[in-house]
Design a protein around this motif. Structure first.
Motif, PDB file in Angstrom:
ATOM      1  N   ALA A  10       1.001  -1.275  -0.037  1.00 36.50           N
ATOM      2  CA  ALA A  10      -0.169  -0.140   0.024  1.00 36.50           C
ATOM      3  C   ALA A  10       0.793   1.317  -0.018  1.00 36.50           C
ATOM      4  CB  ALA A  10      -0.811   0.148   1.230  1.00 36.50           C
ATOM      5  N   CYS A  13       2.183   1.726  -3.468  1.00 38.22           N
ATOM      6  CA  CYS A  13       1.283   2.276  -4.407  1.00 38.22           C
ATOM      7  C   CYS A  13       0.751   3.687  -4.181  1.00 38.22           C
ATOM      8  CB  CYS A  13      -0.037   1.605  -4.170  1.00 38.22           C
ATOM      9  SG  CYS A  13      -0.280  -0.083  -4.717  1.00 38.22           S
ATOM     10  N   PHE A  14       1.216   4.237  -2.794  1.00 37.94           N
ATOM     11  CA  PHE A  14       0.932   5.783  -2.700  1.00 37.94           C
ATOM     12  C   PHE A  14       2.064   6.520  -3.280  1.00 37.94           C
ATOM     13  CE2 PHE A  14       2.078   9.173   0.297  1.00 37.94           C
ATOM     14  CZ  PHE A  14       0.932  10.146  -0.058  1.00 37.94           C
ATOM     15  N   GLY A  44      -4.058   0.294  -3.859  1.00 35.78           N
ATOM     16  CA  GLY A  44      -3.419   0.915  -2.568  1.00 35.78           C
ATOM     17  C   GLY A  44      -4.587   0.932  -1.480  1.00 35.78           C
ATOM     18  N   LEU A  56      -2.835   4.529   5.301  1.00 30.16           N
ATOM     19  CA  LEU A  56      -2.256   4.239   3.970  1.00 30.16           C
ATOM     20  C   LEU A  56      -3.524   4.242   3.015  1.00 30.16           C
ATOM     21  CD1 LEU A  56       0.360   1.909   4.408  1.00 30.16           C
ATOM     22  CD2 LEU A  56       0.709   4.156   3.710  1.00 30.16           C
ATOM     23  N   ASN A  60      -4.179   6.500  -0.022  1.00 29.78           N
ATOM     24  CA  ASN A  60      -4.313   5.997  -1.533  1.00 29.78           C
ATOM     25  C   ASN A  60      -5.730   6.414  -1.915  1.00 29.78           C
ATOM     26  OD1 ASN A  60      -2.102   4.408  -2.607  1.00 29.78           O
ATOM     27  ND2 ASN A  60      -2.646   3.315  -0.445  1.00 29.78           N
TER      28      ASN A  60
END
Length: 80
Positions: A10, A13-14, A44, A56, A60
């Protein structure tokens, strides 16, 4: 997957979503890669929710709709 792996995925992804905006926002180069935030952000978000890392997941989620945030900020400060 373990919670640690989900948290790391995650976070990745961010970070990728933020990096995708760098050419457009900071370098002022028209790059179409920012559109990948519509794909990577929800991934994410899902990873953050499954791993129970809600901070998170929220980050996201914000990156999923970052186009609208950046457009609003641009119109507010730069004006038409």
């Amino acid at each position: 997957m373990s919670k640690k792996a989900l948290k790391f995925a995650a976070l990745i992804c961010f970070v990728v979503c933020v990096i995708l905006w760098v050419p457009n926002v900071l370098l002022e180069v028209a790059s179409p890669f920012w559109m990948l935030t519509f794909l990577i952000g929800p991934i994410g978000l899902a990873l953050g929710l499954v791993g129970k890392h809600y901070f998170l997941a929220i980050l996201n989620f914000i990156m999923t709709f970052s186009f609208f945030w950046i457009m609003a900020i641009g119109y507010y400060f730069l004006g038409p």
